[in-house]
Design an enzyme around this catalytic site. Structure first.
Site, PDB file in Angstrom:
ATOM      1  N   ARG A  71      70.099  76.678  27.104  1.00  0.00           N
ATOM      2  CA  ARG A  71      68.725  76.306  27.170  1.00  0.00           C
ATOM      3  C   ARG A  71      67.736  77.100  26.338  1.00  0.00           C
ATOM      4  O   ARG A  71      67.766  78.497  26.274  1.00  0.00           O
ATOM      5  CB  ARG A  71      68.385  76.650  28.513  1.00  0.00           C
ATOM      6  CG  ARG A  71      66.779  76.273  28.857  1.00  0.00           C
ATOM      7  CD  ARG A  71      66.608  75.914  30.436  1.00  0.00           C
ATOM      8  NE  ARG A  71      66.400  76.928  31.066  1.00  0.00           N
ATOM      9  CZ  ARG A  71      66.302  76.921  32.538  1.00  0.00           C
ATOM     10  NH1 ARG A  71      65.931  75.678  32.893  1.00  0.00           N
ATOM     11  NH2 ARG A  71      66.388  77.811  33.335  1.00  0.00           N
ATOM     12  N   ARG A  77      61.136  77.499  48.417  1.00  0.00           N
ATOM     13  CA  ARG A  77      62.199  77.852  48.265  1.00  0.00           C
ATOM     14  C   ARG A  77      62.837  78.442  49.550  1.00  0.00           C
ATOM     15  O   ARG A  77      64.011  78.949  49.593  1.00  0.00           O
ATOM     16  CB  ARG A  77      62.238  78.838  47.166  1.00  0.00           C
ATOM     17  CG  ARG A  77      62.674  78.281  45.679  1.00  0.00           C
ATOM     18  CD  ARG A  77      62.521  79.115  44.636  1.00  0.00           C
ATOM     19  NE  ARG A  77      63.492  79.065  43.670  1.00  0.00           N
ATOM     20  CZ  ARG A  77      62.897  78.574  42.485  1.00  0.00           C
ATOM     21  NH1 ARG A  77      61.747  78.212  42.123  1.00  0.00           N
ATOM     22  NH2 ARG A  77      63.782  78.643  41.399  1.00  0.00           N
ATOM     23  N   LYS A 132      65.416  70.077  36.233  1.00  0.00           N
ATOM     24  CA  LYS A 132      64.221  69.689  37.049  1.00  0.00           C
ATOM     25  C   LYS A 132      63.158  69.553  35.749  1.00  0.00           C
ATOM     26  O   LYS A 132      62.388  68.751  36.112  1.00  0.00           O
ATOM     27  CB  LYS A 132      64.207  70.795  37.954  1.00  0.00           C
ATOM     28  CG  LYS A 132      64.769  70.861  39.213  1.00  0.00           C
ATOM     29  CD  LYS A 132      64.376  71.736  40.108  1.00  0.00           C
ATOM     30  CE  LYS A 132      64.363  73.145  39.764  1.00  0.00           C
ATOM     31  NZ  LYS A 132      65.560  73.807  39.446  1.00  0.00           N
ATOM     32  N   ARG A 171      65.134  82.448  28.052  1.00  0.00           N
ATOM     33  CA  ARG A 171      64.494  82.945  29.141  1.00  0.00           C
ATOM     34  C   ARG A 171      65.137  84.367  29.900  1.00  0.00           C
ATOM     35  O   ARG A 171      66.578  84.171  29.606  1.00  0.00           O
ATOM     36  CB  ARG A 171      64.469  82.068  30.422  1.00  0.00           C
ATOM     37  CG  ARG A 171      63.182  81.257  30.402  1.00  0.00           C
ATOM     38  CD  ARG A 171      63.102  79.995  31.252  1.00  0.00           C
ATOM     39  NE  ARG A 171      63.336  80.539  32.752  1.00  0.00           N
ATOM     40  CZ  ARG A 171      63.524  79.585  33.834  1.00  0.00           C
ATOM     41  NH1 ARG A 171      62.961  78.436  33.454  1.00  0.00           N
ATOM     42  NH2 ARG A 171      63.860  80.145  34.996  1.00  0.00           N
ATOM     43  N   ARG A 211      71.039  83.678  40.449  1.00  0.00           N
ATOM     44  CA  ARG A 211      70.253  82.664  41.052  1.00  0.00           C
ATOM     45  C   ARG A 211      71.108  81.606  41.582  1.00  0.00           C
ATOM     46  O   ARG A 211      70.391  80.736  42.488  1.00  0.00           O
ATOM     47  CB  ARG A 211      69.459  82.071  39.757  1.00  0.00           C
ATOM     48  CG  ARG A 211      68.134  83.042  39.287  1.00  0.00           C
ATOM     49  CD  ARG A 211      67.739  82.721  37.776  1.00  0.00           C
ATOM     50  NE  ARG A 211      67.268  81.539  37.788  1.00  0.00           N
ATOM     51  CZ  ARG A 211      67.153  81.024  36.295  1.00  0.00           C
ATOM     52  NH1 ARG A 211      67.974  81.558  35.512  1.00  0.00           N
ATOM     53  NH2 ARG A 211      66.624  79.644  36.454  1.00  0.00           N
TER      54      ARG A 211
HETATM   55  P1  AMP Z   1      62.300  78.437  38.203  1.00  0.00           P
HETATM   56  O1  AMP Z   1      61.702  78.419  37.053  1.00  0.00           O
HETATM   57  O2  AMP Z   1      62.036  77.429  39.143  1.00  0.00           O
HETATM   58  O3  AMP Z   1      63.976  78.646  38.027  1.00  0.00           O
HETATM   59  O4  AMP Z   1      62.042  79.990  38.655  1.00  0.00           O
HETATM   60  C1  AMP Z   1      62.174  81.218  37.940  1.00  0.00           C
HETATM   61  C2  AMP Z   1      61.974  82.190  39.087  1.00  0.00           C
HETATM   62  O5  AMP Z   1      60.773  82.220  39.633  1.00  0.00           O
HETATM   63  C3  AMP Z   1      62.766  82.129  40.320  1.00  0.00           C
HETATM   64  O6  AMP Z   1      64.100  82.709  39.879  1.00  0.00           O
HETATM   65  C4  AMP Z   1      62.106  83.229  41.145  1.00  0.00           C
HETATM   66  O7  AMP Z   1      62.067  84.520  40.600  1.00  0.00           O
HETATM   67  C5  AMP Z   1      60.455  82.682  40.863  1.00  0.00           C
HETATM   68  N1  AMP Z   1      60.075  81.559  41.723  1.00  0.00           N
HETATM   69  C6  AMP Z   1      59.824  80.326  41.318  1.00  0.00           C
HETATM   70  N2  AMP Z   1      59.407  79.621  42.513  1.00  0.00           N
HETATM   71  C7  AMP Z   1      59.419  80.272  43.467  1.00  0.00           C
HETATM   72  C8  AMP Z   1      59.186  80.297  44.740  1.00  0.00           C
HETATM   73  N3  AMP Z   1      58.798  78.935  45.363  1.00  0.00           N
HETATM   74  N4  AMP Z   1      59.691  81.344  45.643  1.00  0.00           N
HETATM   75  C9  AMP Z   1      60.017  82.637  45.040  1.00  0.00           C
HETATM   76  N5  AMP Z   1      60.243  82.847  43.960  1.00  0.00           N
HETATM   77  C10 AMP Z   1      60.039  81.574  43.173  1.00  0.00           C
END
Ligand code: AMP
Length: 215
Positions: free
Chosen positions: A127, A88, A14, A160, A171
């Site tokens: 990554r 989400r 993404k 990360r 996840r």
């Molecule tokens: P990402 O970088 O999009 O994979 O997001 C990393 C982490 O941020 C996720 O595993 C969640 O813990 C948190 N996170 C990001 N966006 C959201 C969202 N819309 N709702 C809840 N948690 C989020």
């Protein structure tokens, strides 16, 4: 304001695709994951509240996320935007719809990037991100010019905390549940476009542009 949502399992690409779409379409890229990581790095109150959830690979509570995104939509000043990582949950989707309606806009297209688990696991394991500027790399697919060093700012490349195996598996499971709920929400509204993301970033981008031309 046109609004496009980008969805897909962790590691599907993404971030990479968003950078390309931002460059091509000029739309603003709002990544809730990036915003949360910035808040943690800056030590804000939101960062403190989100950190534990993120490290465990769980979702951050809806209330915190909604406030964060509404603030971003207003900062956007009405320009087109690409939301990455939000919504989400169905509750977040409903609040987003309401917030957009109040601003005379709606969700125009939801792009669901798809790839099997073994493909995303390979991408996630390699990554790396810059600890200073957040730029993304991959040890095999997008290697930096010098190992462990960011091409853009010279910062150190790190993994990360939520890219470690235990958090990754959580996840992926969280994503599968979340997407089942959101898929039917957006399919009913006729705005869902699945796009295959197993190929190169160029191929994925081409698939997205085709989908957008139908939206
Ligand atoms: P990402 O970088 O999009 O994979 O997001 C990393 C982490 O941020 C996720 O595993 C969640 O813990 C948190 N996170 C990001 N966006 C959201 C969202 N819309 N709702 C809840 N948690 C989020």
């Amino acid at each position: 304001m046109k609004v496009m949502l980008l969805m897909g399992p962790p590691g599907v690409g993404k971030g990479t695709v968003s950078e390309r779409l931002h460059a091509r379409l000029g739309c603003r890229h709002i990544s809730t994951g990036d915003l949360l990581r910035e808040s943690i790095a800056k030590g804000t109150s939101l960062g403190h509240q989100a950190q534990g959830h993120m490290t465990r690979g769980e979702l951050v509570p809806d209330g915190l996320m909604v406030a964060l995104v509404e603030e971003q939509l207003d900062l956007n000043g009405g320009g087109d935007c690409l939301l990455d990582g939000f919504p989400r949950t169905q509750a977040q989707a409903q609040v987003l719809d309401k917030g957009l309606t109040e601003r005379g806009a709606r969700v125009d297209a939801v792009i669901e990037l798809t790839a099997p688990d073994d493909v995303v696991l390979k991408r996630l394991g390699g990554r790396r991100v810059c600890a200073t500027c957040g730029a993304g790399f991959h040890v095999t697919f997008i290697p930096p010019k010098s190992a462990g060093v960011c091409d853009r700012c010279g910062g150190a490349l790190v993994q990360r905390p939520d890219d470690r195996e235990e958090a990754i598996l959580r996840r992926l499971a969280v994503y599968a549940r979340q997407m089942a709920e959101l898929r039917s929400y957006y399919r009913e509204r006729g705005v869902l476009f699945p796009v295959d993301a197993t190929g190169t970033p160029e191929q994925t981008e081409a698939g997205i542009l085709t989908a957008l031309s139908r939206a």
